[in-house]
Design an enzyme around this catalytic site. Sequence first.
Site, short mmCIF file in Angstrom:
data_model
loop_
_atom_site.label_atom_id
_atom_site.label_comp_id
_atom_site.label_asym_id
_atom_site.label_seq_id
_atom_site.Cartn_x
_atom_site.Cartn_y
_atom_site.Cartn_z
CB THR A 50 -0.92 -0.05 1.32
OG1 THR A 50 -1.90 -1.57 0.90
CG2 THR A 50 -2.18 1.09 1.07
CE1 TYR A 137 1.14 -11.30 1.43
CE2 TYR A 137 2.28 -9.06 0.19
CZ TYR A 137 1.04 -9.41 0.17
OH TYR A 137 -0.41 -8.99 -0.18
CE LYS A 162 -0.19 -9.13 4.06
NZ LYS A 162 -0.14 -7.60 3.48
#
Length: 304
Positions: A50, A137, A162
């Site tokens: 983001t 991730y 994640k």
Amino acid sequence: MPEPTFADGVLFFPVTPFDARDRPDLDVLATHVSGGVAAGAAGVFAACGTGEYHSLSVGEFGEVVATSVGGVGGRVPVFAGAGGPLGHARETARAAQDAGADGLLVMPPYLVQGPQHGLVAYIEAVAAATELPLVVYHRGNMQLSEATVDRVVTLPSVVGIKDGVGDVALMQRFVLAASRAGRDLQFFNGLLTAELSQAAYRAIGVPLYSSAVFAMAPEIATAFFAAYRDEDEGRQRVLLDEFYVPLVRLRDETPGFAVSLIKAGLRLSGLAVGSVRPPLVDPTPEQEARLQALLERGRELVAR
């Protein structure tokens, strides 16, 4: 270095504001980050997806992370992104440590698809560049197999995983792999607009999730989290049906809107975060008007 732990709450992924000359606007960033922590964020992940990690130079990255650490002021853990080309990942890992981050989110390598043992070597190479703990991730061209996770969960610097893939059954096996290894890792749901899938993740022992909505409308995201925490299925259903699902439909109209809509929502709230950097694009005026109507509806539901 002690392993950071996240409090009860939403994980906050701030945007990276840019000024009219396309430079990181650090003053606006400090306001954005500090406000998010005050609104109840359980942790801050700066300069990640983001935050447009893909578009930042190493120098810009260091400034963004240092500013985020300052805005947090020690109230919650700060993780920073590290990924892409291995040389860049190593440099950003060192820059994050120098800037005072508490850990790293290891994102996928750039473009190439390596074998599973190559992905382990990539994670190990990032780990060797820093003393910071790592959250890995699982996404894109770093999708891990169960056998690979059996190895990853034994790496001393890895403190969490994640999930950005959405295979709940596979994620369940990751949780079990950590348990077999005697590791108390932190797992969290990192799917886009994770609120839609979090009920399934909690059922397999993954209580944490990231919330893009929190970055632009923390009052809506925290209202949903409170309903989720309290197992208020009726309130969750209303927010999902009348806010989150329409938001996902808008997000899915244009690639990259998982970031672009968040920046647009912040601009609508009066925070001058600027535009996204290419190849991302801003919403059209018509799309922005629909986003504004959705945010107004979400806030009405919260006020009710």
